[in-house]
Enzyme design. Sequence first.
Site, mmCIF file in Angstrom:
data_model
loop_
_atom_site.group_PDB
_atom_site.id
_atom_site.type_symbol
_atom_site.label_atom_id
_atom_site.label_comp_id
_atom_site.label_asym_id
_atom_site.label_seq_id
_atom_site.Cartn_x
_atom_site.Cartn_y
_atom_site.Cartn_z
ATOM 1 N N GLU A 192 4.921 -6.811 0.882
ATOM 2 C CA GLU A 192 4.824 -6.053 2.153
ATOM 3 C C GLU A 192 5.753 -6.639 3.213
ATOM 4 O OE1 GLU A 192 0.578 -6.084 2.980
ATOM 5 O OE2 GLU A 192 0.301 -4.291 1.786
ATOM 6 N N GLU A 384 -0.259 -1.534 -5.165
ATOM 7 C CA GLU A 384 -1.567 -1.788 -4.552
ATOM 8 C C GLU A 384 -2.154 -0.467 -4.095
ATOM 9 O OE1 GLU A 384 -2.098 -4.719 -1.444
ATOM 10 O OE2 GLU A 384 -0.489 -5.951 -2.256
HETATM 11 C C1 BG6 Z 1 -2.412 -5.764 1.302
HETATM 12 C C2 BG6 Z 1 -2.084 -7.169 0.850
HETATM 13 O O1 BG6 Z 1 -2.013 -5.578 2.606
HETATM 14 O O2 BG6 Z 1 -3.737 -5.384 1.339
HETATM 15 C C3 BG6 Z 1 -3.150 -7.849 0.022
HETATM 16 O O3 BG6 Z 1 -0.873 -7.201 0.137
HETATM 17 C C4 BG6 Z 1 -4.493 -7.516 0.596
HETATM 18 O O4 BG6 Z 1 -2.892 -9.226 -0.001
HETATM 19 C C5 BG6 Z 1 -4.693 -6.020 0.520
HETATM 20 O O5 BG6 Z 1 -5.573 -8.188 0.026
HETATM 21 C C6 BG6 Z 1 -6.058 -5.547 1.000
HETATM 22 O O6 BG6 Z 1 -6.275 -6.055 2.278
HETATM 23 P P1 BG6 Z 1 -7.586 -6.848 2.669
HETATM 24 O O7 BG6 Z 1 -7.323 -7.375 4.013
HETATM 25 O O8 BG6 Z 1 -8.669 -5.841 2.616
HETATM 26 O O9 BG6 Z 1 -7.730 -7.918 1.644
#
Ligand code: BG6
Length: 491
Positions: A192, A384
């Site tokens: 990101e 993701e």
């Molecule tokens: C993304 C990141 O922004 O979101 C991850 O690359 C992160 O590292 C994921 O865990 C989900 O976000 P969060 O804050 O709910 O863990």
Amino acid sequence: MHQDQHFTHDTQSLPIIKPHLHGAFPPNFLWGGASAANQCEGAWDEGGKGPSIQDVLPHGGLSPRSAAPTPDNLKLEGTDFYHRYPEDIALLAEMGFKVFRFSIAWSRIFPNGNETEPNEEGLAFYDRVLDELEKYGIEPLITISHYETPLYLAEQYNGWVSRDLIDFYERYCRVLFERYGHRVKYWLTFNEINSVLHLPFMSGGINTPKEQLSEQDLYQAIHHELVASARATRAARELAPHAQIGCMILAMPTYPLTPSPQDALAALHAEHANFAFGDVHVRGTYPGYFLRMLHEKGIKLNITERDREDLKNTVDFVSFSYYMSTCASSDPSRGESSEGNILGGVSNPTLTASEWGWQIDPVGLRIVLNQYWDRWQKPLFIVENGLGARDELVEADGEMTVIDDYRIDYLRAHLEQVREAIADGVHILGYTTWGCIDMVSASTAQMSKRYGFVYVDRHDDGSGSLSRYRKKSFDWYRRVIASNGAELENS
Ligand code: BG6
């Protein structure tokens, strides 16, 4: 079903696309899940590892850092992937994973980040992880830097504000390509990368507090990261010729809050702020709208001739995370929503949100896929996606499990949109859900914000046995993968 969409994984040349009008997933589609070292490994000071910036973020990237690692930081122990990786990878294999995205902790390989020789114990750990994946035929997808800059580089160099980090990062990449390049095809340079605009410490290791950081320094740091990413691509061409290098962007489509042209322009500006990172990675030069923005802010970047040459080493594919969309308004009184995944924005009145305020928008994923494909004509990888939710462990048929129909609904709705995008002719390499085995959250450092198909018995107060339990979604995803997506409807 007959497959009439043929892609090769040779992403150097554009694939010949025959859109699949029935919207089936291509036969070599890479199904899997994703993780990050700092959120799951634990063992923060074992095996010669140095501290990373995550070790001083006890309450997550949205909160200020602490002076030193403190016991209330759940990431110090994580979910113990460092010791339990054989058990975890066996669970992924049971679901039929084709690919597993994980990150290498930079400070396991170079404890301070600026050494000349790597830490062999750190390298050996990832050899073992790769052995285990190979055993099950799971393709690794490695993030080289996932929010885990060595703390020393943050404190002594102010992270990516310093040009020195380009060389340190390149040295680190060269070590990885030399060691693993023959067995790892897919690499991502920075997780990101655009998030540094909003979280300079977690994303860019920039120690200066955000409120005191000048835009001059912030954009210079961004430039250094972009050059470093291009240098990594160049190094891979030399040391690991079969490797495919991708950039990784936090995707958040931004809709105009109203049909007014001013709101549409506000949305375009918001999109440009993120597109710029992909434009440089794919085209090898800064786009005009970005140079205009710098000029209007009075920012003069130090860009050397060598930097310009380096930037020409462009990526093979574009990867991104997708959780939510947002809106933009030209009316400052609409304010920015404080909730959501790192990037700001105005809430969309037509959408519902997760318990953490992330607005759920499956169609936005189809929009992003089409936007990126139209813009860059590079294969895309969704690395993701997922729903952070509180889970309750219950007993069913004599087994402990979580009945997480809400997670299945979220993932199914998003995968249906992926399939639509495939029918639109978008070239997609694969899909990895976030946090396939529960891990510590990045933004809040909570354990209770869970994404996985596997429940990990650990809680926000640090208690728990760390035992693993299959959730209902575990079997659902297994069937989706086994049927190459055909089971989406029936499950
Ligand atoms: C993304 C990141 O922004 O979101 C991850 O690359 C992160 O590292 C994921 O865990 C989900 O976000 P969060 O804050 O709910 O863990």
